[in-house]
Scaffold this motif. Structure first.
Motif, PDB file in Angstrom:
ATOM      1  N   THR A  25      -8.000  -2.783 -46.786  1.00 20.55           N
ATOM      2  CA  THR A  25      -8.899  -2.241 -45.986  1.00 20.55           C
ATOM      3  C   THR A  25      -9.684  -3.278 -44.892  1.00 20.55           C
ATOM      4  OG1 THR A  25      -9.629  -0.774 -47.822  1.00 20.55           O
ATOM      5  CG2 THR A  25     -11.202  -1.047 -46.250  1.00 20.55           C
ATOM      6  N   LEU A  26     -10.031  -4.530 -45.457  1.00 16.45           N
ATOM      7  CA  LEU A  26     -10.619  -5.463 -44.684  1.00 16.45           C
ATOM      8  C   LEU A  26      -9.593  -5.986 -43.698  1.00 16.45           C
ATOM      9  CD1 LEU A  26     -12.611  -7.741 -47.185  1.00 16.45           C
ATOM     10  CD2 LEU A  26     -13.289  -6.114 -45.467  1.00 16.45           C
ATOM     11  N   GLY A  27      -8.165  -5.872 -43.742  1.00 14.23           N
ATOM     12  CA  GLY A  27      -7.273  -6.443 -42.918  1.00 14.23           C
ATOM     13  C   GLY A  27      -7.113  -5.412 -41.895  1.00 14.23           C
ATOM     14  N   ALA A  28      -7.099  -4.156 -42.290  1.00 11.40           N
ATOM     15  CA  ALA A  28      -7.050  -3.158 -41.272  1.00 11.40           C
ATOM     16  C   ALA A  28      -8.197  -2.973 -40.348  1.00 11.40           C
ATOM     17  CB  ALA A  28      -6.802  -1.764 -41.893  1.00 11.40           C
ATOM     18  N   ALA A  29      -9.555  -3.289 -40.887  1.00  7.92           N
ATOM     19  CA  ALA A  29     -10.588  -3.517 -39.938  1.00  7.92           C
ATOM     20  C   ALA A  29     -10.451  -4.747 -39.183  1.00  7.92           C
ATOM     21  CB  ALA A  29     -11.826  -3.371 -40.886  1.00  7.92           C
ATOM     22  N   GLY A  30     -10.031  -5.905 -39.641  1.00  7.36           N
ATOM     23  CA  GLY A  30      -9.965  -6.864 -38.672  1.00  7.36           C
ATOM     24  C   GLY A  30      -9.065  -6.731 -37.749  1.00  7.36           C
ATOM     25  N   GLY A  31      -7.882  -6.173 -38.028  1.00 12.72           N
ATOM     26  CA  GLY A  31      -6.830  -5.823 -37.097  1.00 12.72           C
ATOM     27  C   GLY A  31      -7.304  -5.072 -35.990  1.00 12.72           C
ATOM     28  N   SER A  32      -8.120  -4.006 -36.122  1.00 11.77           N
ATOM     29  CA  SER A  32      -8.957  -3.241 -35.232  1.00 11.77           C
ATOM     30  C   SER A  32      -9.674  -3.933 -34.297  1.00 11.77           C
ATOM     31  CB  SER A  32      -9.274  -2.092 -35.810  1.00 11.77           C
ATOM     32  OG  SER A  32     -10.425  -2.509 -36.536  1.00 11.77           O
ATOM     33  N   LEU A  33     -10.368  -4.831 -34.891  1.00 13.52           N
ATOM     34  CA  LEU A  33     -11.382  -5.648 -34.156  1.00 13.52           C
ATOM     35  C   LEU A  33     -10.684  -6.696 -33.069  1.00 13.52           C
ATOM     36  CD1 LEU A  33     -14.302  -6.843 -36.463  1.00 13.52           C
ATOM     37  CD2 LEU A  33     -14.278  -5.178 -34.586  1.00 13.52           C
ATOM     38  N   ALA A  34      -9.443  -7.138 -33.580  1.00 10.74           N
ATOM     39  CA  ALA A  34      -8.720  -7.894 -32.786  1.00 10.74           C
ATOM     40  C   ALA A  34      -7.981  -7.478 -31.760  1.00 10.74           C
ATOM     41  CB  ALA A  34      -7.501  -8.808 -33.741  1.00 10.74           C
ATOM     42  N   GLU A  47     -24.888 -12.434 -30.641  1.00 10.40           N
ATOM     43  CA  GLU A  47     -24.525 -12.778 -31.973  1.00 10.40           C
ATOM     44  C   GLU A  47     -23.183 -12.406 -32.633  1.00 10.40           C
ATOM     45  OE1 GLU A  47     -27.356 -11.003 -31.177  1.00 10.40           O
ATOM     46  OE2 GLU A  47     -28.647 -12.548 -31.078  1.00 10.40           O
ATOM     47  N   PHE A  48     -22.728 -11.156 -32.379  1.00  9.43           N
ATOM     48  CA  PHE A  48     -21.599 -10.829 -32.519  1.00  9.43           C
ATOM     49  C   PHE A  48     -20.420 -11.500 -31.954  1.00  9.43           C
ATOM     50  CE2 PHE A  48     -17.516  -8.352 -32.417  1.00  9.43           C
ATOM     51  CZ  PHE A  48     -17.127  -8.271 -33.898  1.00  9.43           C
ATOM     52  N   LYS A  49     -20.510 -11.718 -30.623  1.00  4.26           N
ATOM     53  CA  LYS A  49     -19.683 -12.364 -29.846  1.00  4.26           C
ATOM     54  C   LYS A  49     -19.514 -13.717 -30.103  1.00  4.26           C
ATOM     55  CE  LYS A  49     -20.441  -9.459 -25.609  1.00  4.26           C
ATOM     56  NZ  LYS A  49     -20.872  -9.417 -24.380  1.00  4.26           N
ATOM     57  N   ALA A  54     -16.228 -18.092 -32.784  1.00  9.89           N
ATOM     58  CA  ALA A  54     -16.407 -19.249 -33.808  1.00  9.89           C
ATOM     59  C   ALA A  54     -15.238 -19.101 -34.608  1.00  9.89           C
ATOM     60  CB  ALA A  54     -17.476 -19.379 -34.323  1.00  9.89           C
ATOM     61  N   GLY A  55     -15.062 -17.763 -35.245  1.00 14.18           N
ATOM     62  CA  GLY A  55     -13.951 -17.487 -36.284  1.00 14.18           C
ATOM     63  C   GLY A  55     -12.798 -17.500 -35.688  1.00 14.18           C
ATOM     64  N   PHE A  56     -12.528 -17.004 -34.526  1.00 12.21           N
ATOM     65  CA  PHE A  56     -11.088 -17.224 -33.772  1.00 12.21           C
ATOM     66  C   PHE A  56     -10.634 -18.399 -33.439  1.00 12.21           C
ATOM     67  CE2 PHE A  56      -8.106 -16.551 -30.500  1.00 12.21           C
ATOM     68  CZ  PHE A  56      -7.436 -15.438 -30.680  1.00 12.21           C
ATOM     69  N   VAL A  57     -11.540 -19.557 -32.774  1.00 14.97           N
ATOM     70  CA  VAL A  57     -11.302 -20.723 -32.737  1.00 14.97           C
ATOM     71  C   VAL A  57     -11.101 -21.639 -33.980  1.00 14.97           C
ATOM     72  CG1 VAL A  57     -12.336 -22.932 -31.692  1.00 14.97           C
ATOM     73  CG2 VAL A  57     -12.746 -20.883 -30.476  1.00 14.97           C
ATOM     74  N   ALA A  59      -9.816 -20.161 -36.748  1.00 15.65           N
ATOM     75  CA  ALA A  59      -8.355 -19.882 -36.877  1.00 15.65           C
ATOM     76  C   ALA A  59      -7.385 -20.538 -36.247  1.00 15.65           C
ATOM     77  CB  ALA A  59      -8.236 -18.195 -37.034  1.00 15.65           C
ATOM     78  N   LEU A  60      -7.742 -20.755 -34.964  1.00 15.23           N
ATOM     79  CA  LEU A  60      -6.641 -21.390 -34.084  1.00 15.23           C
ATOM     80  C   LEU A  60      -6.420 -22.779 -34.555  1.00 15.23           C
ATOM     81  CD1 LEU A  60      -7.480 -20.129 -30.537  1.00 15.23           C
ATOM     82  CD2 LEU A  60      -5.534 -19.635 -31.759  1.00 15.23           C
ATOM     83  N   ARG A  61      -7.628 -23.515 -35.056  1.00 17.03           N
ATOM     84  CA  ARG A  61      -7.489 -24.930 -35.399  1.00 17.03           C
ATOM     85  C   ARG A  61      -6.739 -24.986 -36.534  1.00 17.03           C
ATOM     86  NH1 ARG A  61     -11.637 -28.337 -32.868  1.00 17.03           N
ATOM     87  NH2 ARG A  61     -13.042 -27.066 -31.711  1.00 17.03           N
ATOM     88  N   VAL A  62      -6.837 -24.129 -37.678  1.00 17.74           N
ATOM     89  CA  VAL A  62      -6.222 -24.101 -38.592  1.00 17.74           C
ATOM     90  C   VAL A  62      -4.612 -23.973 -38.325  1.00 17.74           C
ATOM     91  CG1 VAL A  62      -5.734 -23.034 -41.034  1.00 17.74           C
ATOM     92  CG2 VAL A  62      -8.101 -23.456 -40.147  1.00 17.74           C
ATOM     93  N   ALA A  63      -4.521 -22.980 -37.598  1.00 20.10           N
ATOM     94  CA  ALA A  63      -2.946 -22.401 -37.201  1.00 20.10           C
ATOM     95  C   ALA A  63      -2.232 -23.694 -36.449  1.00 20.10           C
ATOM     96  CB  ALA A  63      -2.927 -21.232 -36.285  1.00 20.10           C
ATOM     97  N   LYS A  64      -2.874 -24.421 -35.560  1.00 20.43           N
ATOM     98  CA  LYS A  64      -2.346 -25.463 -34.908  1.00 20.43           C
ATOM     99  C   LYS A  64      -2.149 -26.601 -35.830  1.00 20.43           C
ATOM    100  CE  LYS A  64      -4.337 -24.742 -30.256  1.00 20.43           C
ATOM    101  NZ  LYS A  64      -3.558 -25.419 -29.140  1.00 20.43           N
ATOM    102  N   ASN A  65      -2.953 -26.910 -36.949  1.00 20.84           N
ATOM    103  CA  ASN A  65      -2.522 -27.958 -37.853  1.00 20.84           C
ATOM    104  C   ASN A  65      -1.585 -27.663 -38.731  1.00 20.84           C
ATOM    105  OD1 ASN A  65      -4.150 -29.962 -36.638  1.00 20.84           O
ATOM    106  ND2 ASN A  65      -6.076 -29.163 -37.595  1.00 20.84           N
ATOM    107  N   GLN A  66      -1.611 -26.340 -39.140  1.00 27.57           N
ATOM    108  CA  GLN A  66      -0.450 -25.982 -40.186  1.00 27.57           C
ATOM    109  C   GLN A  66       1.050 -25.726 -39.662  1.00 27.57           C
ATOM    110  OE1 GLN A  66      -1.104 -24.626 -43.409  1.00 27.57           O
ATOM    111  NE2 GLN A  66      -2.935 -25.409 -43.530  1.00 27.57           N
ATOM    112  N   ASP A  67       1.175 -25.305 -38.431  1.00 27.06           N
ATOM    113  CA  ASP A  67       2.327 -25.148 -37.756  1.00 27.06           C
ATOM    114  C   ASP A  67       2.366 -25.820 -36.372  1.00 27.06           C
ATOM    115  OD1 ASP A  67       4.862 -24.399 -37.144  1.00 27.06           O
ATOM    116  OD2 ASP A  67       4.451 -22.216 -37.191  1.00 27.06           O
ATOM    117  N   PRO A  68       2.503 -27.189 -36.354  1.00 30.96           N
ATOM    118  CA  PRO A  68       2.327 -27.673 -34.982  1.00 30.96           C
ATOM    119  C   PRO A  68       3.279 -27.229 -34.043  1.00 30.96           C
ATOM    120  CG  PRO A  68       2.317 -29.223 -36.740  1.00 30.96           C
ATOM    121  CD  PRO A  68       2.883 -27.954 -37.142  1.00 30.96           C
ATOM    122  N   ALA A  69       4.482 -26.854 -34.356  1.00 31.81           N
ATOM    123  CA  ALA A  69       5.628 -26.140 -33.219  1.00 31.81           C
ATOM    124  C   ALA A  69       5.309 -24.758 -33.149  1.00 31.81           C
ATOM    125  CB  ALA A  69       6.899 -26.653 -33.735  1.00 31.81           C
TER     126      ALA A  69
END
Length: 135
Positions: A25-34, A47-49, A54-57, A59-69
């Motif tokens: 349920t939360l995944g579907a709601a998150g996908g619709s927001l994205a 505030e929402f923006k 902040a959450g998007f950035v 997540a990007l930081r984590v993704a960049k460190n987890q998978d550098p290529a």
């Protein structure tokens, strides 16, 4: 039949089923927001923006460190010193341009990150530091 009778003595099974249902349920709601674009972006408050950015950035930081290529590392730029309010201002500016009005947020974020890195006002792209991925 109640949930309690169905899962009597099966606390783990109940936890897994309820966790799965909540996660989907939360995944579907998150996908619709994205996937929302200019119309949805204009309907939410500052505030929402800022929280979204902040959450998007993060997540990007984590993704960049987890998978550098990986795909995220190659396509998204995250300026080192940009704060959430700077991202919001850049996204707002991009959505004011008529040719961006139909773009989804993910596309706008790619352009916003590149614009901020190219402007050099917010520092270089954080890139990825594969040596610190699990530190």
């Amino acid at each position: 039949m109640t949930v309690k009778k169905t899962f009597r003595g099966r606390g783990l099974a109940l936890g897994l089923v309820l966790g799965l249902a909540l996660g989907l349920t939360l995944g579907a709601a998150g996908g619709s927001l994205a996937g929302f674009a200019k119309k949805g972006w204009g309907r939410v408050g500052l505030e929402f923006k800022q929280g979204y950015m902040a959450g998007f950035v993060d997540a990007l930081r984590v993704a960049k460190n987890q998978d550098p290529a990986g795909w995220m590392t190659k396509n998204y730029r995250v300026p080192k010193n940009a704060k959430a309010i700077h991202w919001v201002a850049e996204v707002d500016r991009l959505y004011k341009e008529p040719y961006n009005s139909n773009r989804e947020m993910a596309q706008i974020m790619v352009v916003a990150g590149r614009n901020m890195v190219d402007s050099k006002k917010f520092g270089p792209d954080i890139g990825s530091d594969s040596n610190q991925a699990f530190k």
